[in-house]
Design a protein around this motif. Structure first.
Motif: not given
Length: 175
Positions: A128-152
């Protein structure tokens, strides 16, 4: 002695009420993914393509859009795969709402389910803590991706619920 089961039985998202953070995030995302599939099931091809609102939003279009969103976040961002490797419909842009004449709800649902399964396999390789580059946000974690995908996913399930109610009166997570 057995513990009495609630009536109705617990839903998958309720079964993880004391689960780990990852179990809860995965269960809620999978719950909403399943609701989207149920929302488009049982409608005619014509109704799945009907535009009932001013935007391009249709039941079939919602599924196609979510295929692109799944691929965009889990394959493109998290796995850092190129769009050429992933194939068409990556990211959920405006073109992800456009339906080709030969695209059926059944084929879109099957593709969505494959995309979700690939997302699960990809996410399983990361903490969950692993991060990857994001053009808009700089970096995002898997945790953030999960929360974003739940919302979306949940937001678009709400759209599907409204469309389905307009088509045949079905409402709720099961219809």
């Amino acid at each position: 002695m057995t513990t009495p089961q609630p009536d109705p039985p617990l839903a998958p998202d309720e079964l993880v009420s004391t689960g780990s953070e990852r179990e809860v995030l995965e269960a809620f995302l999978d719950f909403h993914r399943g609701v989207l599939v149920r929302k488009v099931s049982g409608v005619s091809a014509e109704d799945a393509r009907r535009r009932l609102v001013p935007s391009m939003t249709t039941l079939a279009g919602l599924v196609k859009h979510m295929i692109g969103v799944e691929r965009g976040w889990f394959e493109r961002r998290l796995a850092q795969r190129s769009t050429e490797e992933i194939g068409s419909n990556v990211g959920g842009g405006e073109d992800s709402w456009v339906l080709a004449d030969d695209e059926t709800v059944e084929a879109l649902v099957a593709e969505y389910e494959r995309a979700c399964e690939q997302s699960r396999r990809t996410a399983a390789r990361f903490a969950l803590e692993d991060t990857v580059p994001s053009p808009r946000l700089g970096r995002v974690s898997l945790r953030w991706i999960y929360v974003h995908m739940i919302e979306e996913t949940a937001r678009h399930v709400g759209h599907a619920d409204i469309l389905r109610e307009q088509i045949d009166g079905a409402t709720g997570v099961d219809g």
